[in-house]
Design a protein around this motif. Structure first.
Motif, PDB file in Angstrom:
ATOM      1  N   UNK A  90       0.674  -1.520   0.020  1.00 18.78           N
ATOM      2  CA  UNK A  90      -0.482  -0.010  -0.042  1.00 18.78           C
ATOM      3  C   UNK A  90       0.961   2.029   0.011  1.00 18.78           C
ATOM      4  N   UNK A  91       1.978   0.742   0.816  1.00 19.85           N
ATOM      5  CA  UNK A  91       3.019   2.652   0.814  1.00 19.85           C
ATOM      6  C   UNK A  91       3.387   2.775  -0.679  1.00 19.85           C
ATOM      7  N   UNK A  92       4.381   1.472  -1.324  1.00 17.16           N
ATOM      8  CA  UNK A  92       3.873   1.670  -2.691  1.00 17.16           C
ATOM      9  C   UNK A  92       2.802   2.107  -3.822  1.00 17.16           C
ATOM     10  N   UNK A  93       1.904   2.027  -3.565  1.00 18.90           N
ATOM     11  CA  UNK A  93       1.361   3.196  -4.263  1.00 18.90           C
ATOM     12  C   UNK A  93       1.089   4.082  -4.210  1.00 18.90           C
ATOM     13  N   UNK A  94       0.990   4.418  -2.847  1.00 25.14           N
ATOM     14  CA  UNK A  94       1.152   6.131  -2.709  1.00 25.14           C
ATOM     15  C   UNK A  94       2.063   6.540  -2.940  1.00 25.14           C
ATOM     16  N   UNK A  95       3.443   5.638  -2.986  1.00 24.27           N
ATOM     17  CA  UNK A  95       4.552   6.600  -3.222  1.00 24.27           C
ATOM     18  C   UNK A  95       4.129   6.837  -5.139  1.00 24.27           C
ATOM     19  N   UNK A  96       3.444   5.991  -5.285  1.00 30.88           N
ATOM     20  CA  UNK A  96       3.378   5.980  -7.319  1.00 30.88           C
ATOM     21  C   UNK A  96       2.698   7.227  -7.495  1.00 30.88           C
ATOM     22  N   UNK A  97       1.837   7.687  -6.114  1.00 28.74           N
ATOM     23  CA  UNK A  97       0.465   8.297  -7.032  1.00 28.74           C
ATOM     24  C   UNK A  97       1.026  10.054  -6.607  1.00 28.74           C
ATOM     25  N   UNK A  98       2.260   9.743  -5.262  1.00 33.03           N
ATOM     26  CA  UNK A  98       2.914  11.313  -5.398  1.00 33.03           C
ATOM     27  C   UNK A  98       4.302  11.141  -6.207  1.00 33.03           C
ATOM     28  N   UNK A  99       4.790  10.042  -6.369  1.00 36.15           N
ATOM     29  CA  UNK A  99       5.619  10.177  -7.790  1.00 36.15           C
ATOM     30  C   UNK A  99       5.258  10.922  -9.205  1.00 36.15           C
ATOM     31  N   UNK A 100       4.220  10.116  -9.829  1.00 38.65           N
ATOM     32  CA  UNK A 100       3.152  11.148 -10.797  1.00 38.65           C
ATOM     33  C   UNK A 100       2.840  12.601 -10.224  1.00 38.65           C
ATOM     34  N   UNK A 101       2.078  13.044  -9.112  1.00 36.81           N
ATOM     35  CA  UNK A 101       2.074  14.484  -8.823  1.00 36.81           C
ATOM     36  C   UNK A 101       2.663  15.350  -8.983  1.00 36.81           C
ATOM     37  N   UNK A 102       4.168  14.962  -8.484  1.00 37.07           N
ATOM     38  CA  UNK A 102       5.577  16.053  -8.777  1.00 37.07           C
ATOM     39  C   UNK A 102       5.669  15.619  -9.786  1.00 37.07           C
ATOM     40  N   UNK A 146      13.707   5.010  -7.793  1.00 35.95           N
ATOM     41  CA  UNK A 146      14.058   4.110  -6.843  1.00 35.95           C
ATOM     42  C   UNK A 146      13.877   3.100  -6.336  1.00 35.95           C
ATOM     43  N   UNK A 147      13.051   3.360  -5.366  1.00 33.27           N
ATOM     44  CA  UNK A 147      12.035   2.485  -4.706  1.00 33.27           C
ATOM     45  C   UNK A 147      11.608   1.910  -5.168  1.00 33.27           C
ATOM     46  N   UNK A 148      10.419   2.432  -5.973  1.00 32.75           N
ATOM     47  CA  UNK A 148       9.251   1.927  -7.131  1.00 32.75           C
ATOM     48  C   UNK A 148      10.687   0.783  -7.715  1.00 32.75           C
ATOM     49  N   UNK A 149      11.539   1.518  -7.986  1.00 26.56           N
ATOM     50  CA  UNK A 149      11.849  -0.336  -9.097  1.00 26.56           C
ATOM     51  C   UNK A 149      13.061  -0.817  -7.769  1.00 26.56           C
ATOM     52  N   UNK A 150      13.480  -0.682  -7.453  1.00 29.51           N
ATOM     53  CA  UNK A 150      13.678  -1.530  -5.925  1.00 29.51           C
ATOM     54  C   UNK A 150      12.759  -2.364  -5.493  1.00 29.51           C
ATOM     55  N   UNK A 151      10.901  -2.354  -5.222  1.00 32.61           N
ATOM     56  CA  UNK A 151       9.781  -2.951  -4.648  1.00 32.61           C
ATOM     57  C   UNK A 151       9.488  -3.556  -6.517  1.00 32.61           C
ATOM     58  N   UNK A 152       9.937  -3.478  -7.487  1.00 32.90           N
ATOM     59  CA  UNK A 152       9.341  -4.042  -8.321  1.00 32.90           C
ATOM     60  C   UNK A 152       8.100  -3.913  -9.341  1.00 32.90           C
TER      61      UNK A 152
END
Length: 112
Positions: A12-24, A51-57
Motif C-alpha cells: 500500500x505504501x508503494x501505491x502511495x509512493x507511485x501516486x505522489x511521484x506522479x503528482x510531483x 528508485x524505491x519503485x524500481x526496487x519494489x519491482x
C-alpha cells in the motif's frame, strides 16, 4: 539512505509512493514547460521515489522517467530516447547537480 531504499516497502505504501511521484512529476513537467526553475530537492525526491519503485519491482510511470531523463540531460533529451535505468540516472543527476551548484557558487563569487 541506501538501507532505507533496500528494505521491504509495504504494497500500500508503494501505491502511495507511485501516486505522489506522479503528482510531483506532473508539477515538475509543468515547471519545465513554462521555463520555471526546477528545484534540485524536488528532482532528488522524484529520483528517490523512482528508485524505491524500481526496487519494489514496480516500474516507475513513464512521466516520472521522462521528467528525470530531461532533468539529467539538462532539459535537452532527444525525443523518443528510451528511459535510462535508475542507477545510471541517479549518477548523472548527482553529477548535474554538482556542476550546477559549482557554477552558481562561481557566479556568486564573481558578482561585485
Amino acid at each position: 539512505m541506501r538501507a532505507a531504499c533496500e528494505m521491504q516497502v509495504p504494497r500500500e505504501k508503494v501505491a502511495e509512493i507511485e501516486r505522489l511521484a506522479m503528482a510531483l512529476a506532473a508539477r515538475l513537467r509543468y515547471a519545465q514547460m513554462v521555463s520555471l526553475p526546477v528545484p534540485d530537492e524536488q528532482v532528488s525526491a522524484l529520483a528517490r521515489a523512482a528508485q524505491v519503485l524500481s526496487e519494489s519491482r514496480v516500474p516507475p510511470p513513464s512521466l516520472v522517467r521522462q521528467v528525470l531523463r530531461e532533468a539529467a540531460d539538462g532539459g535537452r533529451a532527444p525525443p523518443g530516447e528510451p528511459a535510462p535505468d535508475a542507477p545510471g540516472l541517479l549518477v548523472r543527476l548527482g553529477r548535474n547537480f554538482r556542476i550546477r551548484r559549482r557554477r552558481r557558487h562561481e557566479s556568486l563569487a564573481e558578482a561585485p
